[in-house]
Design a protein around this motif. Structure first.
Motif, PDB file in Angstrom:
ATOM      1  N   VAL A 113       0.843  -1.186   0.000  1.00 16.98           N
ATOM      2  CA  VAL A 113       0.000   0.000   0.000  1.00 16.98           C
ATOM      3  C   VAL A 113       0.880   1.237   0.000  1.00 16.98           C
ATOM      4  CG1 VAL A 113      -0.153   0.104   2.521  1.00 16.98           C
ATOM      5  CG2 VAL A 113      -1.988   1.073   1.143  1.00 16.98           C
ATOM      6  N   ASN A 114       0.377   2.266  -0.642  1.00 17.62           N
ATOM      7  CA  ASN A 114       1.034   3.573  -0.646  1.00 17.62           C
ATOM      8  C   ASN A 114       0.048   4.559  -0.033  1.00 17.62           C
ATOM      9  OD1 ASN A 114       2.583   5.813  -1.095  1.00 17.62           O
ATOM     10  ND2 ASN A 114       2.281   5.861  -3.308  1.00 17.62           N
ATOM     11  N   LEU A 115       0.206   4.826   1.266  1.00 15.77           N
ATOM     12  CA  LEU A 115      -0.729   5.699   1.964  1.00 15.77           C
ATOM     13  C   LEU A 115      -0.640   7.127   1.439  1.00 15.77           C
ATOM     14  CD1 LEU A 115      -0.257   4.488   5.656  1.00 15.77           C
ATOM     15  CD2 LEU A 115      -2.074   3.862   4.048  1.00 15.77           C
ATOM     16  N   GLU A 118       2.185   9.146   4.710  1.00 15.58           N
ATOM     17  CA  GLU A 118       2.819   8.112   5.512  1.00 15.58           C
ATOM     18  C   GLU A 118       2.925   8.547   6.975  1.00 15.58           C
ATOM     19  OE1 GLU A 118       3.628   5.106   4.807  1.00 15.58           O
ATOM     20  OE2 GLU A 118       3.209   5.156   2.647  1.00 15.58           O
ATOM     21  N   THR A 212       6.107   1.988  -2.069  1.00 18.37           N
ATOM     22  CA  THR A 212       5.020   1.360  -1.314  1.00 18.37           C
ATOM     23  C   THR A 212       5.597   0.617  -0.116  1.00 18.37           C
ATOM     24  OG1 THR A 212       5.096  -0.697  -2.603  1.00 18.37           O
ATOM     25  CG2 THR A 212       3.679   1.078  -3.434  1.00 18.37           C
ATOM     26  N   ILE A 227      -1.177   3.971  11.392  1.00 19.47           N
ATOM     27  CA  ILE A 227      -1.905   4.536  10.263  1.00 19.47           C
ATOM     28  C   ILE A 227      -1.803   6.046  10.149  1.00 19.47           C
ATOM     29  CG2 ILE A 227      -4.139   4.919  11.372  1.00 19.47           C
ATOM     30  CD1 ILE A 227      -3.550   3.161   7.976  1.00 19.47           C
ATOM     31  N   ASN A 240      -6.118   7.894   5.054  1.00 17.71           N
ATOM     32  CA  ASN A 240      -5.186   6.794   5.277  1.00 17.71           C
ATOM     33  C   ASN A 240      -5.906   5.515   5.674  1.00 17.71           C
ATOM     34  OD1 ASN A 240      -2.972   8.331   4.674  1.00 17.71           O
ATOM     35  ND2 ASN A 240      -2.073   8.292   6.725  1.00 17.71           N
ATOM     36  N   HIS A 243      -7.943   4.124   2.742  1.00 16.21           N
ATOM     37  CA  HIS A 243      -7.041   3.602   1.714  1.00 16.21           C
ATOM     38  C   HIS A 243      -6.493   2.240   2.135  1.00 16.21           C
ATOM     39  CE1 HIS A 243      -4.580   4.400  -1.893  1.00 16.21           C
ATOM     40  NE2 HIS A 243      -3.644   3.712  -1.266  1.00 16.21           N
ATOM     41  N   PHE A 244      -6.096   2.118   3.394  1.00 14.82           N
ATOM     42  CA  PHE A 244      -5.551   0.842   3.867  1.00 14.82           C
ATOM     43  C   PHE A 244      -6.625  -0.233   3.921  1.00 14.82           C
ATOM     44  CE2 PHE A 244      -4.110  -2.140   7.123  1.00 14.82           C
ATOM     45  CZ  PHE A 244      -2.851  -2.444   6.629  1.00 14.82           C
TER      46      PHE A 244
END
Length: 293
Positions: A113-115, A118, A212, A227, A240, A243-244
Motif C-alpha cells: 500500500v502507498n498511503l 505516511e 510502497t 496509520i 489513510n 485507503h488501507f
C-alpha cells in the motif's frame, strides 16, 4: 507322661498349652483386586475434527453475542475520542487493528500500500530476484539487491540473504520450489503467480512496488498498522484508514468486484477471508471498535 518327655522342648511347651488359649489366624475369602485394575487410568475421549470445529463455531457465536454493540463508534467519532485523549501528545501514533478469520489452507493475507500520507518513514525493501541473462541485468538496473540463479538458494536457507521481497522468472520457479517451498512458504515470501511475484517483467514489478510499504497478517489473521500521527488533520487520518482498508479488502476478497466474480459461475474466484473486527487505538487511549468499515 513318658510320651511327653520324648518330645522336643518346643513341642513339649505347645502340648501343655490348652486349646482355648491358642490364637487362630483369620483368613479372608474375599476377592483381591489386581494392582493393574486398581491403578488403571480412565479412558480419555478425543473429539473428532468435526466435533471440535462445531465447538469452535459455537464458542465464536457466543463471543459475538457477548460484544456490546454500544461500544462501537463511527470512524469520525473514534478519531475524535482518541485525539482528545492524546491532546498532550501530538506526536503519538494512531494504530489500526484488523482481525481476519483465517481458514485452513488459506494463505496469510499480505499486500502493499502507498498511503496518501505516511505515518512513519518507510523501511527500505530488500529485493531478491531469481533471474538469468538479460532479465538478471534488467533486475539489477531496476534496483534489485540480490540477483542470481539457483546458487542463491543456500544463501536464503542460511540467512545470508535476508530479503523482504523475492521475485522469480517462470523459467526458474521449478528449480527453486523443491528446496525453498517449505522455507519461504510459511513466511509468505515464496514467489507465486497468483501474487504476481513469478513474472517475466521483473523490472516492471520493481518499479510498481517502489514507494510502497508491505503489510502482512500474522498466522492467526491479525493485522497491525500505524496509520497516522495525532497531529495529522482529521481528513488525512480518514484517507489513510480508508485507503488501507481498501487494500486489505481487495486481498481478502471483500470488495464488490470480488463478490460479483463469486456470483459468476465458473469464474474461479478465490474464497473470501472474513474481516470480523476493525479497531483504532493509541498509546494512552482505549481500543475502539469501528462500526462503519
Amino acid at each position: 507322661m513318658s510320651g511327653l518327655l520324648a518330645l522336643c522342648r518346643q513341642c513339649y511347651r505347645s502340648a501343655l498349652v490348652p486349646p482355648s488359649s491358642l490364637v487362630l489366624r483369620q483368613f479372608t475369602t474375599s476377592q483381591i483386586l489386581l494392582a493393574s485394575n486398581r491403578h488403571k487410568a480412565p479412558k480419555i475421549r478425543v473429539p473428532s475434527k468435526k466435533a471440535a470445529a462445531a465447538k469452535a463455531r459455537r464458542k465464536a457465536a457466543l463471543a459475538a453475542k457477548a460484544i456490546d454493540r454500544s461500544e462501537f463508534l463511527t470512524l469520525a467519532d473514534a478519531i475524535a475520542v482518541l485525539r482528545a485523549v492524546e491532546v498532550a501528545s501530538p506526536n503519538s501514533t494512531l494504530d489500526l487493528y484488523i482481525k481476519t478469520e483465517m481458514k485452513n489452507g488459506v494463505a496469510v493475507p499480505k499486500g502493499r500500500v502507498n498511503l496518501p500520507r505516511e505515518a512513519k518513514a518507510m523501511s527500505e525493501d530488500k529485493i531478491l530476484v531469481f533471474a538469468e541473462g538479460r532479465q538478471a541485468e534488467e533486475a539489477k538496473k531496476a534496483g534489485a539487491h540480490f540477483v542470481g540463479g539457483p546458487e542463491l538458494i543456500d544463501g536464503i536457507i542460511n540467512n545470508r540473504f535476508q530479503a523482504t521481497t523475492i521475485l522469480c522468472t517462470p523459467a526458474l520457479i521449478r528449480a527453486i520450489t523443491p528446496k525453498l517451498g517449505r522455507v519461504l512458504g510459511p513466511l509468505g515470501l515464496m514467489p507465486s503467480e497468483r501474487r504476481g511475484t513469478v513474472t517475466d517483467d521483473i523490472a516492471g514489478y520493481i518499479q510498481r512496488i517502489r514507494g510502497t510499504s508491505e503489510w502482512r497478517a500474522d498466522k492467526t489473521g491479525n493485522i497491525h498498522m500505524p496509520i497516522a500521527m495525532m497531529h495529522f488533520p482529521v481528513d488525512d487520518m480518514v484517507k489513510n484508514i480508508r485507503h488501507f482498508l481498501t487494500s486489505v479488502k481487495r486481498v481478502t476478497g471483500n470488495t464488490k468486484e470480488a463478490e460479483d466474480s463469486r456470483r459468476t459461475k465458473g469464474s474461479g474466484a478465490k474464497p473470501v477471508t472474513v474481516i470480523s473486527k476493525v479497531m483504532l487505538s493509541s498509546r494512552q487511549g482505549p481500543g475502539i471498535h469501528i462500526s462503519d468499515y
